[in-house]
Design a protein around this motif. Sequence first.
Motif, PDB file in Angstrom:
ATOM      1  N   TRP A  29       0.795  -1.228   0.000  1.00 43.68           N
ATOM      2  CA  TRP A  29       0.000   0.000   0.000  1.00 43.68           C
ATOM      3  C   TRP A  29       0.829   1.280   0.000  1.00 43.68           C
ATOM      4  CZ3 TRP A  29      -2.202  -2.914   4.637  1.00 43.68           C
ATOM      5  CH2 TRP A  29      -3.172  -3.828   4.238  1.00 43.68           C
ATOM      6  N   GLN A  42     -10.781  -1.224  -5.795  1.00 44.38           N
ATOM      7  CA  GLN A  42     -11.735  -0.912  -4.725  1.00 44.38           C
ATOM      8  C   GLN A  42     -11.329   0.330  -3.932  1.00 44.38           C
ATOM      9  OE1 GLN A  42     -14.549  -2.461  -4.129  1.00 44.38           O
ATOM     10  NE2 GLN A  42     -14.320  -4.225  -5.489  1.00 44.38           N
ATOM     11  N   MET A  43     -10.229   0.969  -4.276  1.00 46.19           N
ATOM     12  CA  MET A  43      -9.720   2.078  -3.471  1.00 46.19           C
ATOM     13  C   MET A  43     -10.734   3.214  -3.351  1.00 46.19           C
ATOM     14  SD  MET A  43      -7.400   3.370  -1.553  1.00 46.19           S
ATOM     15  CE  MET A  43      -7.611   5.016  -0.838  1.00 46.19           C
ATOM     16  N   ARG A  47     -13.608   3.052  -2.574  1.00 44.43           N
ATOM     17  CA  ARG A  47     -14.491   2.764  -1.439  1.00 44.43           C
ATOM     18  C   ARG A  47     -13.753   2.837  -0.104  1.00 44.43           C
ATOM     19  NH1 ARG A  47     -17.243  -2.352  -4.504  1.00 44.43           N
ATOM     20  NH2 ARG A  47     -19.178  -1.307  -5.179  1.00 44.43           N
ATOM     21  N   CYS A  48     -12.458   3.063  -0.137  1.00 43.66           N
ATOM     22  CA  CYS A  48     -11.628   2.850   1.051  1.00 43.66           C
ATOM     23  C   CYS A  48     -11.002   4.136   1.585  1.00 43.66           C
ATOM     24  CB  CYS A  48     -10.484   1.875   0.729  1.00 43.66           C
ATOM     25  SG  CYS A  48     -11.011   0.256   0.154  1.00 43.66           S
ATOM     26  N   THR A  49     -10.620   4.066   2.864  1.00 44.47           N
ATOM     27  CA  THR A  49      -9.665   5.003   3.454  1.00 44.47           C
ATOM     28  C   THR A  49      -8.367   4.239   3.678  1.00 44.47           C
ATOM     29  OG1 THR A  49     -11.120   6.609   4.550  1.00 44.47           O
ATOM     30  CG2 THR A  49      -9.040   6.167   5.605  1.00 44.47           C
ATOM     31  N   LEU A  50      -7.272   4.779   3.180  1.00 40.68           N
ATOM     32  CA  LEU A  50      -5.948   4.182   3.351  1.00 40.68           C
ATOM     33  C   LEU A  50      -5.160   5.046   4.333  1.00 40.68           C
ATOM     34  CD1 LEU A  50      -3.479   2.404   2.591  1.00 40.68           C
ATOM     35  CD2 LEU A  50      -3.195   3.859   0.559  1.00 40.68           C
ATOM     36  N   LEU A 108     -15.976  -6.474  -0.505  1.00 38.54           N
ATOM     37  CA  LEU A 108     -16.487  -5.117  -0.671  1.00 38.54           C
ATOM     38  C   LEU A 108     -17.573  -5.071  -1.743  1.00 38.54           C
ATOM     39  CD1 LEU A 108     -13.180  -3.049  -0.366  1.00 38.54           C
ATOM     40  CD2 LEU A 108     -14.926  -3.459   1.382  1.00 38.54           C
ATOM     41  N   VAL A 124      -6.040  -0.366   5.978  1.00 36.26           N
ATOM     42  CA  VAL A 124      -7.156   0.048   5.121  1.00 36.26           C
ATOM     43  C   VAL A 124      -8.469  -0.141   5.875  1.00 36.26           C
ATOM     44  CG1 VAL A 124      -8.420  -0.442   2.991  1.00 36.26           C
ATOM     45  CG2 VAL A 124      -5.924  -0.497   2.993  1.00 36.26           C
ATOM     46  N   ALA A 134     -12.900   0.552   5.270  1.00 38.44           N
ATOM     47  CA  ALA A 134     -13.910   0.832   4.242  1.00 38.44           C
ATOM     48  C   ALA A 134     -15.303   0.655   4.823  1.00 38.44           C
ATOM     49  CB  ALA A 134     -13.719  -0.086   3.034  1.00 38.44           C
ATOM     50  N   ALA A 137     -14.645   7.715   1.546  1.00 33.96           N
ATOM     51  CA  ALA A 137     -14.340   6.867   0.398  1.00 33.96           C
ATOM     52  C   ALA A 137     -13.275   7.531  -0.467  1.00 33.96           C
ATOM     53  CB  ALA A 137     -15.602   6.620  -0.418  1.00 33.96           C
TER      54      ALA A 137
END
Length: 453
Positions: free
Chosen positions: A67, A103-104, A106-109, A340, A383, A385, A391
């Motif tokens: 990541w 899928q990023m 939809r995500c918080t990294l 997800l 990560v 989500a 998002a």
Amino acid sequence: MSLPSSCPGPRISRREMIQAGAVSYFGLNLPRLLKADESRKSTASAAHADACILIYLNGGPSHLDMWDLKPDAPPEIRGEFKPIPTSVPGVFFGEHLPKFARQMHRCTLIRSAHHSVNNAHAAAVYCALTGHDRGEIGGGARPDDYPAIGSVVGMHRPPQNAVVPHVMLPYVTKEGAGGPPQPGFYGGWLGKPRDPLIILRDPNAADFALPELALGPDIDPTRFDARKLLAAKLGSPATDRTLQDADGIRVKAYDLLTSQAMREAVRIDREPAKVRDSYGRNIYGQSVLLARRMIEAGTRVACISWAPDANATWDTHGNNFTKLKGELLPQLDSAVSTLLDDLSDRGMLERTLVVVMGDFGRTPKINTSGGGRDHWNFCYSLVMAGGGMKAGYVHGASDKIGAKPSRNPVTPADVVATVYNCLGVPHDLELRDRLQRPFTLVPWGSPISEIIA
């Protein structure tokens, strides 16, 4: 049975009346029960999520190869993998997470996590899962540990259906092969009745089943109910902690054996073959699918511990790139990306928090004893989500070699406080152990407001 509608005051269900009788053992009265119930309802309405699936990459996944790649760093830092674009412009993952990368959006990294534990896995696991950083104090799970997230959420927001609030699968991860169970997964000072239901059978096996959740062929359901009623009548208020725990475990056992929802949830064989294939036909992919089924049935927290022991999977001191490329990353890629999509298609992602994290990261510099990366607690990634997360957002950053946070550092206490916040549990909630001693849940963490939608 409920009170007639003509009676003044709040209506009380039969279940609440039973609860009132039970909690009287612990010195509570009906007004306090009603107040607690109103508090739970208020909490539920304020929560961003109703459930959490925690995919715990036990051993410490390499942030630098997943990541937070550093393609401009020297070869001994950047390693073998190339960055690939994600569904968020300007954000890159490692090349062996192509589905996850899509899928990023939809995500918080988070790329700036850190803590103080660099040696003992058990201590790092405990820190990551509870937010309590006690340094290099390792060893197995203890009765005086802070409780797991699922233990707290299951108590503060019990399921609305007759299912277990907290489940762990597919392993009781040991602190090294043959070692004791790692801390952070259990009820701790809340008592053994707050331990998760532990599923140790392989959901990928053709004969997967949990016969423990069914009455034996020689047990008549009517007689079973009669025995349960008789046991309740013969019981007496328990003052000894061991007896209280035994009482709680007995109640849990009765509930499990009479829960149709639980029996249906574990019937993973009822999933279409195409769905099972997409999660990955391995113990971890199918465990993630089973976790989704449990959450869908009403379980609050499902935790997948991705290793039979601390050194077995993500602890890549040697052959880091071979193991990641050939086994770990393809399995994770399929399981998380499908989860997800699956949650979104079922309308569940908005109210289900998904967290993918591990103990710590791996060293920026590749070692010379087998091409691996060693423990690195000074900076790592995770990560999150769904369930209240922003998002397509990246929080924090590491320096040019992934060694230290360069912007917005966060601690496990902050991460755990954020999880609690999303699930409607105040991170500074005061809880009491079985001896009525007060403890603050996460006293030195704060929810990360920037990542909450």
